[in-house]
Write an enzyme that holds these catalytic residues in place. Sequence first.
Site, PDB file in Angstrom:
ATOM      1  N   HIS A  43       4.673  -4.292   5.014  1.00 55.91           N
ATOM      2  CA  HIS A  43       5.726  -3.274   5.115  1.00 55.91           C
ATOM      3  C   HIS A  43       5.621  -2.369   6.338  1.00 55.91           C
ATOM      4  CE1 HIS A  43       2.935  -0.179   3.471  1.00 55.91           C
ATOM      5  NE2 HIS A  43       2.483  -1.174   2.730  1.00 55.91           N
ATOM      6  N   THR A  98       0.854  -1.188   0.000  1.00 51.13           N
ATOM      7  CA  THR A  98       0.000   0.000   0.000  1.00 51.13           C
ATOM      8  C   THR A  98       0.894   1.243   0.000  1.00 51.13           C
ATOM      9  OG1 THR A  98      -0.127   0.388   2.392  1.00 51.13           O
ATOM     10  CG2 THR A  98      -1.623  -1.273   1.470  1.00 51.13           C
ATOM     11  N   ARG A  99       0.246   2.408   0.063  1.00 51.41           N
ATOM     12  CA  ARG A  99       0.972   3.683   0.106  1.00 51.41           C
ATOM     13  C   ARG A  99       1.256   4.118   1.547  1.00 51.41           C
ATOM     14  NH1 ARG A  99      -0.343   9.052  -0.558  1.00 51.41           N
ATOM     15  NH2 ARG A  99      -2.557   8.532  -0.480  1.00 51.41           N
ATOM     16  N   LYS A 100       0.999   3.236   2.511  1.00 54.09           N
ATOM     17  CA  LYS A 100       1.263   3.552   3.924  1.00 54.09           C
ATOM     18  C   LYS A 100       2.740   3.306   4.233  1.00 54.09           C
ATOM     19  CE  LYS A 100      -3.447   2.366   5.371  1.00 54.09           C
ATOM     20  NZ  LYS A 100      -4.279   1.421   6.166  1.00 54.09           N
ATOM     21  N   THR A 101       3.582   4.080   3.574  1.00 54.58           N
ATOM     22  CA  THR A 101       5.030   3.920   3.707  1.00 54.58           C
ATOM     23  C   THR A 101       5.616   5.059   4.536  1.00 54.58           C
ATOM     24  OG1 THR A 101       5.211   5.059   1.581  1.00 54.58           O
ATOM     25  CG2 THR A 101       5.299   2.650   1.543  1.00 54.58           C
TER      26      THR A 101
END
Length: 301
Positions: free
Chosen positions: A287, A148-151
């Site tokens: 991640h 996902t874009r939860k980086t």
Amino acid sequence: MSAAPPLTPLEHGSLAHLLPPSWKSSVTAWLAEDTPSFDYGGFVVGEHVRTATLWGKSAGVLAGVPFFDEVLAQTGCTVEWHTTEGQAVAGGGSKTKMATVTGPVRGILLGERVALNILARCSGVASRTRAVVGALRQAGYAGRVAGTRKTTPGFRLVEKYGMLVGGADAHRMDLSSMIMLKDNHVWSRGSIADAVAAAKSVGGFSLKVEVEVQSEAEADEAIGAGADVVMLDNFTGEGVRVAARSIRERWAGKKQFLLEVSGGLTAENVEGYVCNDIDIVSTSYIHQGVPHVDFSLKINV
């Protein structure tokens, strides 16, 4: 019969070839953050050439090789690898010789911590990714597994790279990569159909539009409006299977679309979501909050 799982990125070639021209400037910034003024330890050890060994100390998957190499290159060193990216680190109380670093001793120590931090974090992402992908494949899932874009801000490139090494799809890299309409977008616009129409008016033919939905009725509205991807968000495992089959049957031969499931997936429950009517399983579990793989860099004496 289920379709064969897609080939992993590493099966197609070196992932280092994906990296954009700007990535080396990130390495420069990370080194600048670690040594913003004087290198006092470097003064102590000097410039004579030495070698150091990179040891793998805990089990995992090696990932982040280009970043490790670039950190040491920027401090005047070279790296000779004794294994390849994507290979397992043994762990289990034993140490694995991963690489030899050669260069001015000051340069080795200047880059040591930055290089190890990147390698440990990237390898941690790759390790959990591979474990989750493996569990899903073993359970019979043939679709894509995606991050996902939860980086971490400023570190997305490394984390997305680790997902690819681990065998997952990186999903969208940023807000400009695909138009994803989540609940807040829909609520702000007024309806799914209106939001999709607005997105397509500016995204043109080259950007897919994905819509997050909470029910079959919302999925139907999104598909009818022309969404390319429909995300079933926060459904139960059984709810996913029922909804996905129902949606597929209702729209068979009428519209082309992908179905994605996301929300609350972990290693413990992900097999419950196995359903080959779903094209994509996405999760931040691969991640976020992952344990690091332990490495050390020791000067050879």
